[in-house]
Design a protein around this motif. Structure first.
Motif, PDB file in Angstrom:
ATOM      1  N   VAL A   1       0.874  -1.028  -0.024  1.00 38.05           N
ATOM      2  CA  VAL A   1       0.165  -0.247   0.113  1.00 38.05           C
ATOM      3  C   VAL A   1       1.364   1.311   0.032  1.00 38.05           C
ATOM      4  O   VAL A   1       1.988   1.551   0.860  1.00 38.05           O
TER       5      VAL A   1
ATOM      6  N   ASP B   1      -3.680   5.531   1.395  1.00 40.15           N
ATOM      7  CA  ASP B   1      -4.261   5.337   2.245  1.00 40.15           C
ATOM      8  C   ASP B   1      -5.557   6.327   2.681  1.00 40.15           C
ATOM      9  O   ASP B   1      -6.290   6.344   3.273  1.00 40.15           O
TER      10      ASP B   1
ATOM     11  N   ILE C   1      -7.719   2.318  -1.207  1.00 39.03           N
ATOM     12  CA  ILE C   1      -6.169   2.294  -0.989  1.00 39.03           C
ATOM     13  C   ILE C   1      -5.696   2.000  -2.187  1.00 39.03           C
ATOM     14  O   ILE C   1      -6.087   1.850  -3.494  1.00 39.03           O
ATOM     15  N   THR C   2      -4.570   2.635  -2.598  1.00 36.61           N
ATOM     16  CA  THR C   2      -3.805   2.624  -4.189  1.00 36.61           C
ATOM     17  C   THR C   2      -2.210   2.352  -3.137  1.00 36.61           C
ATOM     18  O   THR C   2      -1.782   1.675  -2.394  1.00 36.61           O
ATOM     19  N   VAL C   3      -2.670   1.546  -4.304  1.00 34.99           N
ATOM     20  CA  VAL C   3      -1.307  -0.540  -4.155  1.00 34.99           C
ATOM     21  C   VAL C   3      -0.576  -0.841  -5.690  1.00 34.99           C
ATOM     22  O   VAL C   3      -0.733  -0.658  -6.365  1.00 34.99           O
TER      23      VAL C   3
ATOM     24  N   ASP D   1     -11.294  -0.934  -0.164  1.00 35.72           N
ATOM     25  CA  ASP D   1     -10.998  -0.941   1.766  1.00 35.72           C
ATOM     26  C   ASP D   1     -12.067  -0.804   1.906  1.00 35.72           C
ATOM     27  O   ASP D   1     -11.978   0.066   2.796  1.00 35.72           O
TER      28      ASP D   1
ATOM     29  N   ALA E   1      -6.082  -0.981   5.593  1.00 36.87           N
ATOM     30  CA  ALA E   1      -4.882  -1.324   5.583  1.00 36.87           C
ATOM     31  C   ALA E   1      -4.619  -0.324   5.509  1.00 36.87           C
ATOM     32  O   ALA E   1      -5.251   1.075   5.151  1.00 36.87           O
TER      33      ALA E   1
ATOM     34  N   LEU F   1      -9.878  -5.121  -1.561  1.00 40.75           N
ATOM     35  CA  LEU F   1      -9.148  -5.606  -0.569  1.00 40.75           C
ATOM     36  C   LEU F   1      -9.181  -6.887  -0.442  1.00 40.75           C
ATOM     37  O   LEU F   1     -10.756  -7.784   0.101  1.00 40.75           O
TER      38      LEU F   1
END
Length: 106
Positions: free
Chosen positions: A35, A38, A44-46, A71, A76, A98
């Motif tokens: 991650v 957030d 979230i940016t993964v 999410d 996260a 997620l």
């Protein structure tokens, strides 16, 4: 000849129709990444890093891709290692959700 072919086609027993495609659980892609943001609510940016060997030159080529994932519980945080799964489009950029947090950031 065409008339005979049509009559033969009508007389031939038909098989069962093709069953409708069922949405299966095994079809979605899953990815593991870290991650990197957030800040947005329920998003979230993964970042997913990939290292592969070039076919011709045999050099290790590294690339990364970022995905926006849903999410629901804001579970996260930055630095967490997570597993995300492909889903239907949830917004303009979100196409992942997620699944679980594998490792928490220290």
């Amino acid at each position: 000849m065409r008339a005979k072919a049509r009559e033969a086609a009508k007389a031939a027993p038909r098989g069962e129709p093709t069953p409708p495609r069922e949405p299966g659980e095994g079809r979605q892609k899953t990815r593991q990444g870290v991650v990197v943001s957030d800040k947005a609510d329920k998003t979230i940016t993964v970042q997913i890093d990939v290292a592969r060997r070039h076919r011709r030159y045999e050099k290790v080529v590294r690339s990364s891709t970022t995905f926006h994932a849903h999410d629901e519980k804001n579970d996260a945080h930055i630095g967490d290692t997570v597993i995300i799964r492909e889903s239907r489009p949830l917004s303009r950029l979100k196409r992942w959700r997620l699944v679980e947090v594998v490792e928490r950031a220290k």
